[in-house]
Design a protein around this motif. Structure first.
Motif, PDB file in Angstrom:
ATOM      1  N   TRP A  52      14.943  11.777  25.700  1.00 23.91           N
ATOM      2  CA  TRP A  52      14.983  13.193  26.091  1.00 23.91           C
ATOM      3  C   TRP A  52      16.126  13.915  25.382  1.00 23.91           C
ATOM      4  N   ALA A  53      17.288  13.282  25.345  1.00 28.84           N
ATOM      5  CA  ALA A  53      18.442  13.891  24.672  1.00 28.84           C
ATOM      6  C   ALA A  53      18.178  14.033  23.178  1.00 28.84           C
ATOM      7  N   ALA A  54      17.537  13.021  22.574  1.00 24.30           N
ATOM      8  CA  ALA A  54      17.184  13.095  21.153  1.00 24.30           C
ATOM      9  C   ALA A  54      16.202  14.236  20.905  1.00 24.30           C
ATOM     10  N   LEU A  55      15.255  14.415  21.808  1.00 25.96           N
ATOM     11  CA  LEU A  55      14.306  15.518  21.679  1.00 25.96           C
ATOM     12  C   LEU A  55      15.042  16.863  21.742  1.00 25.96           C
ATOM     13  N   CYS A  56      16.001  16.991  22.636  1.00 26.70           N
ATOM     14  CA  CYS A  56      16.791  18.238  22.726  1.00 26.70           C
ATOM     15  C   CYS A  56      17.576  18.467  21.442  1.00 26.70           C
ATOM     16  N   ILE A  57      18.184  17.427  20.917  1.00 29.75           N
ATOM     17  CA  ILE A  57      18.911  17.545  19.642  1.00 29.75           C
ATOM     18  C   ILE A  57      17.953  17.990  18.548  1.00 29.75           C
TER      19      ILE A  57
END
Length: 158
Positions: free
Chosen positions: A144-149
């Motif tokens: 999820w954090a990678a998707l936000c980045i």
């Protein structure tokens, strides 16, 4: 505790980074940022391979650590944070745009998802047991954090 158990627990508690009396997950995630030069050196493809191996081995490490200390997903177990925090940085490695500002942004995103636990992170945290359960919620938080980045870096800022 046997020598083998001590070695596994030492890994499980993030080489001691998870033993912080306050916010052990945050300390474990911050310690995981020390892997950043290794991910840079390896490049995207080898980093994906290494993080996958780290995650698979982490299932055993986290499960065994929980069994030895007799607490499921104890806050001191931070090997899962190592994997999740590393996954967060993959979009930046892919485009070779990894600088410390983006690393800090990734750290913040990962911690938000790891603490907040929106679906499906909360489902994995509550329904999957053992080492897989300990690892899975942080792997999903990392994704999820990678998707936000990815969205922030590639669609909003470019």
């Amino acid at each position: 505790m046997t020598w083998f158990d001590r070695c596994i627990v030492f890994c499980g508690v993030g080489f001691g980074s998870g033993l912080s009396p306050k916010a052990p997950g945050t300390f474990g995630s911050a310690f995981a940022l020390l892997f950043t030069p290794l991910w840079l050196y390896l490049g995207f493809n080898l980093s994906v391979f290494a993080i996958t191996i780290m995650s698979v081995i982490g299932i055993y490490i986290c499960g065994h650590t929980a069994k030895v200390i007799d607490v499921h997903d104890d806050g001191r177990i931070v090997w899962d944070e190592f994997a999740g925090q590393s996954i967060t940085l993959l979009p930046l490695l892919y485009v070779q745009q990894l600088n410390w500002l983006w690393v800090i942004v990734g750290f913040i995103f990962f911690r938000i998802f790891d603490i907040w636990k929106p679906f499906p992170i909360s489902w994995a945290d509550q329904k999957v047991s053992g080492g897989l359960g300990i690892m899975l919620d942080d792997i999903i938080a990392g994704l999820w954090a990678a998707l936000c980045i990815f969205i922030l870096h590639f669609y909003i800022l470019t």
